[in-house]
Design a protein around this motif. Structure first.
Motif, PDB file in Angstrom:
ATOM      1  N   ASN A  42      10.399  -5.502   2.910  1.00 42.51           N
ATOM      2  CA  ASN A  42      10.134  -3.924   4.160  1.00 42.51           C
ATOM      3  C   ASN A  42      11.359  -3.774   3.943  1.00 42.51           C
ATOM      4  OD1 ASN A  42       7.187  -5.629   4.252  1.00 42.51           O
ATOM      5  ND2 ASN A  42       7.563  -6.623   6.330  1.00 42.51           N
TER       6      ASN A  42
ATOM      7  N   ARG B  87      11.352  -1.848   1.220  1.00 37.92           N
ATOM      8  CA  ARG B  87      10.327  -0.213   0.336  1.00 37.92           C
ATOM      9  C   ARG B  87      10.533   0.675   1.654  1.00 37.92           C
ATOM     10  NH1 ARG B  87       6.434  -4.279   0.082  1.00 37.92           N
ATOM     11  NH2 ARG B  87       6.570  -4.632   1.811  1.00 37.92           N
ATOM     12  N   CYS B  88      11.288   0.258   2.761  1.00 38.89           N
ATOM     13  CA  CYS B  88      10.497   1.386   3.573  1.00 38.89           C
ATOM     14  C   CYS B  88      11.680   2.536   3.340  1.00 38.89           C
ATOM     15  CB  CYS B  88      10.650   0.758   4.905  1.00 38.89           C
ATOM     16  SG  CYS B  88       9.561   0.500   5.878  1.00 38.89           S
TER      17      CYS B  88
ATOM     18  N   SER C 121      10.614   5.226   1.234  1.00 41.11           N
ATOM     19  CA  SER C 121       8.832   5.227   1.431  1.00 41.11           C
ATOM     20  C   SER C 121       8.363   6.252   1.224  1.00 41.11           C
ATOM     21  CB  SER C 121       8.721   4.221   3.099  1.00 41.11           C
ATOM     22  OG  SER C 121       7.278   4.969   3.246  1.00 41.11           O
TER      23      SER C 121
ATOM     24  N   GLU D 187       6.281   8.947   6.696  1.00 43.21           N
ATOM     25  CA  GLU D 187       7.630   9.059   7.659  1.00 43.21           C
ATOM     26  C   GLU D 187       7.239   9.690   9.056  1.00 43.21           C
ATOM     27  OE1 GLU D 187      10.550  12.251   6.327  1.00 43.21           O
ATOM     28  OE2 GLU D 187      10.759  11.476   4.259  1.00 43.21           O
TER      29      GLU D 187
END
Length: 129
Positions: free
Chosen positions: A12, A15-16, A19, A22
């Motif tokens: 995670n 991935r963030c 990403s 936002e």
């Protein structure tokens, strides 16, 4: 259950970092003596029209007191103070919500230094019967 060493958390985090989703402006609004809400702007950059939404989350007074020093209070103005665009200042109407006898227009007001949510309180008209 995720633990600090969980591969899910690591996946995670990676991935963030890239990403397209936002968190933008955030603030706490007091709508009545013991009624607080957290407003969170979510911005999504994908092909097509920009996606910009605001989540509105009910808070207890204790939660609001803990969050206000971190995110600040929302500016709430009257209908004669609707934010307007100006050079270097973008203004977008994001959504409207109703609480009590008022509609609250939620504007995103952005400059190159700030990103704020401004709520415009508009009294609802009584229905005459």
């Amino acid at each position: 259950m995720n633990t600090p060493n969980s591969s899910n958390l690591t996946a995670n985090d990676r991935r963030c970092q890239s990403s397209p989703v936002e968190i933008g402006a955030t603030c706490v609004a007091q709508l009545a003596p013991d009624v607080f809400v957290l407003l969170v702007e979510v911005e999504v950059e994908v092909p097509g029209p920009d996606i910009e939404e605001v989540l509105i989350i009910r808070l207890t007074p204790a939660q609001a007191a803990a969050l206000i020093p971190q995110v600040g209070r929302c500016q709430i103005v009257g209908p004669d103070q609707i934010p307007t665009p100006a050079p270097g200042r973008d203004v977008d109407l994001i959504c409207v919500f109703v609480f009590g006898g008022n509609a609250f227009l939620v504007f995103d007001v952005e400059t190159n230094r700030t990103d704020d949510l401004v709520l415009v309180r508009v009294p609802l008209c009584p229905i005459v019967g």
